[in-house]
Design a protein around this motif. Structure first.
Motif, mmCIF file in Angstrom:
data_model
loop_
_atom_site.group_PDB
_atom_site.id
_atom_site.type_symbol
_atom_site.label_atom_id
_atom_site.label_comp_id
_atom_site.label_asym_id
_atom_site.label_seq_id
_atom_site.Cartn_x
_atom_site.Cartn_y
_atom_site.Cartn_z
ATOM 1 N N VAL A 10 29.158 29.645 31.107
ATOM 2 C CA VAL A 10 29.231 30.777 31.900
ATOM 3 C C VAL A 10 28.392 31.745 31.605
ATOM 4 O O VAL A 10 28.002 32.161 30.504
ATOM 5 N N ASP A 11 27.638 32.099 32.955
ATOM 6 C CA ASP A 11 26.445 32.944 32.585
ATOM 7 C C ASP A 11 26.935 34.299 32.320
ATOM 8 O O ASP A 11 28.111 34.947 33.012
ATOM 9 N N GLU A 12 26.439 35.247 31.528
ATOM 10 C CA GLU A 12 26.763 36.549 31.107
ATOM 11 C C GLU A 12 26.946 37.416 32.638
ATOM 12 O O GLU A 12 27.725 38.259 32.577
ATOM 13 N N ALA A 13 26.057 36.994 33.291
ATOM 14 C CA ALA A 13 25.986 37.994 34.862
ATOM 15 C C ALA A 13 27.300 37.663 35.316
ATOM 16 O O ALA A 13 28.038 38.729 36.165
ATOM 17 N N HIS A 57 31.760 57.578 34.687
ATOM 18 C CA HIS A 57 30.728 57.004 34.995
ATOM 19 C C HIS A 57 30.495 55.708 34.354
ATOM 20 O O HIS A 57 31.106 55.716 33.356
ATOM 21 N N ILE A 58 30.186 54.659 34.704
ATOM 22 C CA ILE A 58 30.044 53.377 34.189
ATOM 23 C C ILE A 58 28.771 52.726 34.317
ATOM 24 O O ILE A 58 28.399 52.597 35.601
ATOM 25 N N SER A 59 28.101 52.310 33.061
ATOM 26 C CA SER A 59 26.508 51.867 33.271
ATOM 27 C C SER A 59 26.621 50.548 34.102
ATOM 28 O O SER A 59 27.779 49.586 33.939
ATOM 29 N N LYS A 60 25.498 50.187 34.802
ATOM 30 C CA LYS A 60 25.364 48.961 35.331
ATOM 31 C C LYS A 60 25.644 47.703 34.470
ATOM 32 O O LYS A 60 25.940 46.642 34.860
ATOM 33 N N ASP A 61 25.206 47.749 33.279
ATOM 34 C CA ASP A 61 25.417 46.704 32.396
ATOM 35 C C ASP A 61 26.773 46.728 31.402
ATOM 36 O O ASP A 61 27.076 46.027 30.609
ATOM 37 N N LEU A 128 34.092 42.876 25.332
ATOM 38 C CA LEU A 128 34.535 42.799 26.524
ATOM 39 C C LEU A 128 35.431 41.565 26.588
ATOM 40 O O LEU A 128 34.876 40.567 25.941
ATOM 41 N N GLU A 129 36.697 41.646 26.806
ATOM 42 C CA GLU A 129 37.842 40.418 27.212
ATOM 43 C C GLU A 129 38.356 40.753 28.472
ATOM 44 O O GLU A 129 38.793 41.846 28.959
ATOM 45 N N ILE A 130 38.134 39.419 28.978
ATOM 46 C CA ILE A 130 38.739 39.375 30.374
ATOM 47 C C ILE A 130 39.554 37.877 30.520
ATOM 48 O O ILE A 130 39.001 37.074 30.257
ATOM 49 N N MET A 131 40.765 38.070 31.415
ATOM 50 C CA MET A 131 41.406 37.424 31.916
ATOM 51 C C MET A 131 41.548 37.408 33.399
ATOM 52 O O MET A 131 42.402 38.498 33.769
ATOM 53 N N PRO A 156 15.038 44.708 24.722
ATOM 54 C CA PRO A 156 14.235 45.541 26.091
ATOM 55 C C PRO A 156 14.974 45.246 27.355
ATOM 56 O O PRO A 156 14.931 46.091 28.178
ATOM 57 N N GLY A 157 15.502 44.119 27.540
ATOM 58 C CA GLY A 157 15.947 43.780 28.587
ATOM 59 C C GLY A 157 17.536 43.966 28.751
ATOM 60 O O GLY A 157 18.092 43.891 29.924
ATOM 61 N N GLY A 158 18.106 44.802 27.862
ATOM 62 C CA GLY A 158 19.515 45.076 27.889
ATOM 63 C C GLY A 158 20.208 44.632 26.721
ATOM 64 O O GLY A 158 19.492 44.298 25.551
ATOM 65 N N PRO A 159 21.531 44.692 26.817
ATOM 66 C CA PRO A 159 22.464 44.279 25.497
ATOM 67 C C PRO A 159 22.432 42.757 25.497
ATOM 68 O O PRO A 159 22.046 41.978 26.244
#
Length: 165
Positions: A10-13, A57-61, A128-131, A156-159
């Motif tokens: 599963v890709d992080e994106a 506000h929620i950051s894009k990442d 982050l936990e998602i169902m 440098p590219g993010g978390p």
């Protein structure tokens, strides 16, 4: 970068997109485009306190979320005593689902003295936990276990997120 769930990559994106889709599905008629969540803190006795609020506000990442509160609330006092907290969203569409963001919260007074009445609360997402059953199978979720990403520092590219079973 990818994470694995149920032996399928599963890709992080994809996970982050599914989380934002779930957040966007939570309606708030008073302010379209804003999405209410349940914010959980802990009282001095260690019991959870839950209340509904609307993040500003929620950051894009999805690593930083800004909330707003008054200094005379239990929420503010509980954050001062124990910064560990959570934001929870409930997907009410179709087969439903949920998203829990766990992390730490710290207050800031808009650059003014901390004696002012209103403060920003900066919530740093650590887990982050998602169902969700409404993503068309993109997350390849094992029906009994959510996808869980844990933040392991920043690059440098993010978390950097890693899967936790």
């Amino acid at each position: 970068f990818s994470v694995h769930m149920a032996n399928r990559p599963v890709d992080e994106a994809v996970v982050i997109k599914a989380a934002f889709d779930l957040i966007a599905s939570v309606p708030y008629k008073a302010a379209p485009g804003m999405n209410p969540a349940t914010f959980v803190t802990y009282d001095p006795d260690g019991f959870p306190s839950a209340r509904v609020l609307v993040p500003r506000h929620i950051s894009k990442d999805l690593t930083e979320i800004t909330l707003n509160t008054r200094m005379d609330t239990n929420k503010f006092l509980e954050i001062q005593g124990n910064p560990k907290s959570a934001l929870c969203y409930h997907d009410q569409r179709g087969k439903q689902g949920w998203l829990t963001l766990k992390g730490t919260a710290h207050s800031h007074a808009f650059g003014r003295p901390i004696t002012d009445e209103y403060v920003d609360v900066h919530f740093r997402v650590e887990k982050l936990e998602i169902m969700t059953y409404n993503d068309g199978g993109a997350l390849k979720i094992d029906r009994a276990r959510p996808v869980v990403l844990v933040r392991r520092g920043d690059t440098p590219g993010g978390p950097k997120w890693v899967l936790r079973r």
